[in-house]
Motif scaffolding. Structure first.
Motif, PDB file in Angstrom:
ATOM      1  N   ASP A  84      43.603  28.950  34.773  1.00  0.00           N
ATOM      2  CA  ASP A  84      43.233  29.826  35.664  1.00  0.00           C
ATOM      3  C   ASP A  84      42.675  30.444  36.426  1.00  0.00           C
ATOM      4  OD1 ASP A  84      45.993  28.591  34.844  1.00  0.00           O
ATOM      5  OD2 ASP A  84      47.264  30.118  34.866  1.00  0.00           O
ATOM      6  N   ILE A  85      41.634  30.752  35.303  1.00  0.00           N
ATOM      7  CA  ILE A  85      40.788  31.812  36.456  1.00  0.00           C
ATOM      8  C   ILE A  85      40.146  31.299  36.951  1.00  0.00           C
ATOM      9  CG2 ILE A  85      38.648  33.327  35.561  1.00  0.00           C
ATOM     10  CD1 ILE A  85      40.538  34.174  33.322  1.00  0.00           C
ATOM     11  N   GLU A 118      40.319  27.809  38.861  1.00  0.00           N
ATOM     12  CA  GLU A 118      41.755  27.577  40.036  1.00  0.00           C
ATOM     13  C   GLU A 118      41.771  29.190  40.682  1.00  0.00           C
ATOM     14  OE1 GLU A 118      45.183  25.980  38.743  1.00  0.00           O
ATOM     15  OE2 GLU A 118      43.631  23.597  37.697  1.00  0.00           O
ATOM     16  N   ALA A 119      41.599  30.206  40.349  1.00  0.00           N
ATOM     17  CA  ALA A 119      41.977  31.776  40.906  1.00  0.00           C
ATOM     18  C   ALA A 119      40.419  31.235  41.618  1.00  0.00           C
ATOM     19  CB  ALA A 119      41.815  32.387  40.174  1.00  0.00           C
ATOM     20  N   ALA A 120      39.801  31.516  41.312  1.00  0.00           N
ATOM     21  CA  ALA A 120      38.319  31.163  42.146  1.00  0.00           C
ATOM     22  C   ALA A 120      38.557  30.598  42.857  1.00  0.00           C
ATOM     23  CB  ALA A 120      37.006  30.965  41.111  1.00  0.00           C
ATOM     24  N   GLN A 165      29.238  29.084  43.120  1.00  0.00           N
ATOM     25  CA  GLN A 165      29.477  30.060  43.402  1.00  0.00           C
ATOM     26  C   GLN A 165      30.439  30.125  42.080  1.00  0.00           C
ATOM     27  OE1 GLN A 165      31.371  31.135  47.097  1.00  0.00           O
ATOM     28  NE2 GLN A 165      29.615  32.111  47.578  1.00  0.00           N
ATOM     29  N   TYR A 179      29.250  33.062  39.383  1.00  0.00           N
ATOM     30  CA  TYR A 179      29.801  34.216  39.314  1.00  0.00           C
ATOM     31  C   TYR A 179      31.101  34.705  37.898  1.00  0.00           C
ATOM     32  CZ  TYR A 179      27.526  34.991  43.301  1.00  0.00           C
ATOM     33  OH  TYR A 179      26.309  36.280  44.512  1.00  0.00           O
ATOM     34  N   VAL A 180      31.808  33.084  38.392  1.00  0.00           N
ATOM     35  CA  VAL A 180      32.790  33.155  36.573  1.00  0.00           C
ATOM     36  C   VAL A 180      32.529  32.150  35.613  1.00  0.00           C
ATOM     37  CG1 VAL A 180      35.445  32.547  36.684  1.00  0.00           C
ATOM     38  CG2 VAL A 180      34.557  33.269  38.521  1.00  0.00           C
ATOM     39  N   PRO A 193      29.162  34.294  33.676  1.00  0.00           N
ATOM     40  CA  PRO A 193      29.382  35.439  32.989  1.00  0.00           C
ATOM     41  C   PRO A 193      30.460  35.122  31.453  1.00  0.00           C
ATOM     42  CG  PRO A 193      29.940  35.378  34.890  1.00  0.00           C
ATOM     43  CD  PRO A 193      29.862  34.475  34.917  1.00  0.00           C
ATOM     44  N   MET A 194      31.584  34.424  31.651  1.00  0.00           N
ATOM     45  CA  MET A 194      32.267  33.921  30.896  1.00  0.00           C
ATOM     46  C   MET A 194      32.075  33.311  29.596  1.00  0.00           C
ATOM     47  SD  MET A 194      35.989  33.813  33.036  1.00  0.00           S
ATOM     48  CE  MET A 194      36.742  34.043  31.694  1.00  0.00           C
TER      49      MET A 194
END
Ligand code: ATP
Ligand code: MG
Lengths: 332, 276
Positions: free
Chosen positions: B169-170, B172-174, B183, B187-188, B191-192
């Motif tokens: 989901d995260i 896909e949100a990006a 990116q 950025y996503v 870091p995770m």
């Protein structure tokens, strides 16, 4: 601008056809709700519009432009996920600013947009917190904030309220409706809750097994359901259906009457039966009545009716409030 | 759960945990004590536990006789080098398997892990021959390569489990938020993924540090890391328990200290992220 058109959209997952053929016109600024039982393809349809899934065949147009093969980012839509899908390592400010950072907007513009969104959504005091330090309702608002800063062509919501408790759900429902009134941006909202659908939508799309059962305004669906599925799905408590001889007497295969359209009398009436359960909600009383030769019927009576368990009552449908369906379940 | 366990059971479990920990830890404790004994006290019967004359003599001798810091340097180069090289290969591999799996992904993972089930001696002859032919024997590069290869399956597997935990989901949100693939990764995803990568890195440094079979077999003088340093005090010069213990202590001290400081990450790594 944000009109969305689906032309003969078909979607299969590895040979399993989830959406056989859907065509739909969503006008700019409309609040559209996709509603239907679990597994009927609501999320899939929304994800097709978003571009997170590719159509197997058919076309999707946004503002008249074919975007069937365009990447999600190119479609300029915003989505709010059921799980919120916030970036856990970013602050609330970072989350809301993210879409603008991606399009390399200038610093001042980002700050202004974030502060604006935070003010609209009551998040100003939380801007420096991480998502895990927020309540469910606040997280949901952050997700909405992230969606609005980019001024998208349309918002897509996938069951955004289903992780919230009942009271918060009602409050957020109002907030989203107000947001729509304020922004006047097209919204496509997925839910399986028909109350959400009825209260929020300009138009409802009732889906069942990947098919559109009916597309229309909430009142149209309520007053003129196209078939037994829609009739049963819209309205609470559910419409009563009666088959057999009684239906045949009205020249139909099935007849339906909503609980609120049954008049309850101490005696007489079209059908007479015994009260099995009477549920007092204060404002209303739901009477579950066993009628000989017909079965169980639910009637909605005023809050102060005296009928109790075991008493005999008469039920009659109000004038013109009886729905008739043929053998295929289609309205007559 | 925790509340449902009665106090008595909790006590019993705590005691049991302590006993197990002590049994596991005892050899290290004994080596630690022995390293401060004279060779005579070290083999005294009955053994002396705490009340003996403590001496630093063994450490002095070991430091005089062999170049500890060269071994230490070699260990650091090979452990860190093989871990970094392993990550460079494993991150894209695990990434691909976690985020765009195919029907064969599970098979590939199983196959990679299955190579760890073969005893190392099974490939001793081919590897030593390859090393000799390619001039890799007793070089840092050779050791880094072999350590990378033997630990790669574990690195890939660990990273794969971590990447799998990142909710789709995260990502896909990006994508919806307009992030390009680049990116999204910067950025996503990264870091995770960093906590998982850090745990993998730490665990792998320990695995590489402690690898003794290959490091002893494939080195002679130049690239010898710490396991070879310990081994040097066991066979050739006869058994000197006290000095051997001192050498062992010096070999494990750096990694123990590193482990102590990174406990939290390490536990997460060893339990494959099961402890939150
Ligand atoms: N990626 C996928 N691969 C295979 N089948 C899928 C996939 N995604 C959805 N489906 C199937 O498509 C059907 C519709 O799924 P979808 O998620 O759209 O339902 P939904 O209406 O959103 O249901 P819910 O109310 O439970 O969220 C389901 O039968 C589901 O199993
Ligand atoms: Mg869904």
């Amino acid at each position: 601008m944000g009109s969305i058109t689906l032309e003969h959209v078909n979607k299969s997952f590895g040979g399993v056809e989830v959406i056989p053929d859907i065509s739909l016109e969503i006008a700019d600024g409309e609040f559209i709700v996709f509603v239907g039982p679990s597994g009927c393809g609501k999320s899939t349809l929304l994800r097709l519009i978003a571009g997170l899934e590719d159509v197997t065949s058919g076309r999707i147009l946004i503002d008249g432009e074919d975007v069937s093969r365009a990447a999600p980012a190119q479609r300029k839509l915003s989505m709010v996920f059921q799980s919120y899908a916030l970036y856990p390592h970013m602050s609330v400010r970072g989350n809301i600013a993210f879409p603008l950072k991606m399009e390399k907007a200038p610093r001042e513009k980002i700050d202004q947009a974030v502060n604006n969104a935070a003010a609209i959504l009551n998040l100003t005091d939380y801007l420096d917190r991480k998502p895990r330090q927020l309540s469910g309702g606040q997280r949901q608002r952050v997700a909405i904030g992230r969606a609005i800063v980019r001024q998208p062509k349309a918002f897509l919501f996938d069951e955004p309220l289903s992780n919230l408790d009942a009271a918060l759900r009602v409050a957020m429902r109002l907030e989203i409706s107000e947001l729509h009134n304020k922004l006047k941006t097209t919204m496509v909202y997925v839910t399986h809750d028909q109350v959400e659908a009825m209260t929020m939508a300009d138009k409802i799309v009732v889906l069942n097994a990947g098919r559109v059962e009916q597309f229309g305004s909430p009142l149209e669906l309520y007053q003129r359901p196209a078939n037994t599925f829609v009739a049963g799905f819209i309205g609470s408590p559910r419409m009563n259906f009666i088959d057999g001889a009684e239906a045949a007497r009205h020249g139909a295969h099935t007849i339906g009457v909503r609980p609120e359209h049954l008049v309850v009398t101490p005696e007489g009436g079209d059908w007479s039966g015994v009260v099995k359960v009477s549920e007092h909600l204060g404002s209303d009383t739901f009477l579950h009545v066993d009628v000989d030769g017909i079965g169980a019927l639910t009637a909605r009576a005023p809050g102060d009716v005296p009928f109790r368990h075991g008493e005999t009552v008469g039920l009659s449908p109000m004038n013109g409030r009886l729905y008739r369906f043929d053998a295929q379940g289609l309205a007559l | 759960m925790a509340r449902a366990v009665s106090t008595r059971r909790k006590l019993a479990f705590t005691a049991l945990a302590w006993i197990v920990a002590l049994v596991v830890f005892f050899p290290i404790l004994w080596a630690f004590l022995t390293s401060f004994k004279t060779e005579g006290t070290a083999i005294a019967a009955p053994p002396k536990f705490l009340f003996f004359e403590w001496t630093l003599e063994n450490y002095r001798t070991v430091l005089e006789r062999s170049n500890y810091f060269r071994f230490l340097g070699n260990s650091i180069i090979t452990a860190v080098g093989s871990t970094l090289l392993g990550l460079v290969v494993a991150i894209p591999a695990a990434w691909a398997m976690a985020f765009s799996p195919t029907r064969r992904t599970k098979d590939v993972l199983m196959w990679m892990l299955s190579t760890k089930m073969l005893p190392a001696v099974g490939v001793l002859v081919p590897i030593t021959m390859l090393f000799r032919m390619m001039g890799l024997t007793d070089t840092h590069l050779g050791l880094v390569l072999v350590l990378t290869l033997i630990n790669l399956p574990i690195i890939v597997w660990m990273l794969f489990t971590y990447f799998k935990e990142i909710p789709v989901d995260i990502l896909e949100a990006a994508r919806m938020d307009g992030a390009s693939l680049r990116q999204e990764v910067i950025y996503v995803l990264t870091p995770m993924a960093i906590p998982g990568i850090a745990s993998t890195l730490l665990l792998n440094i320990i695995l590489a540090w402690n690898e003794s079979f290959w490091t002893i077999v494939l080195t002679t003088t130049q690239a010898t890391p710490l396991p070879a340093f310990i081994a040097a005090y066991s066979s050739p010069e006869g058994l000197f328990w006290a000095k051997l213990s001192a050498a062992s202590m010096m070999a494990i001290a750096p990694i123990l200290i590193m482990g102590w400081f990174s406990q939290k990450q390490l536990v997460r790594g060893l339990t494959f992220g099961a402890v939150k």
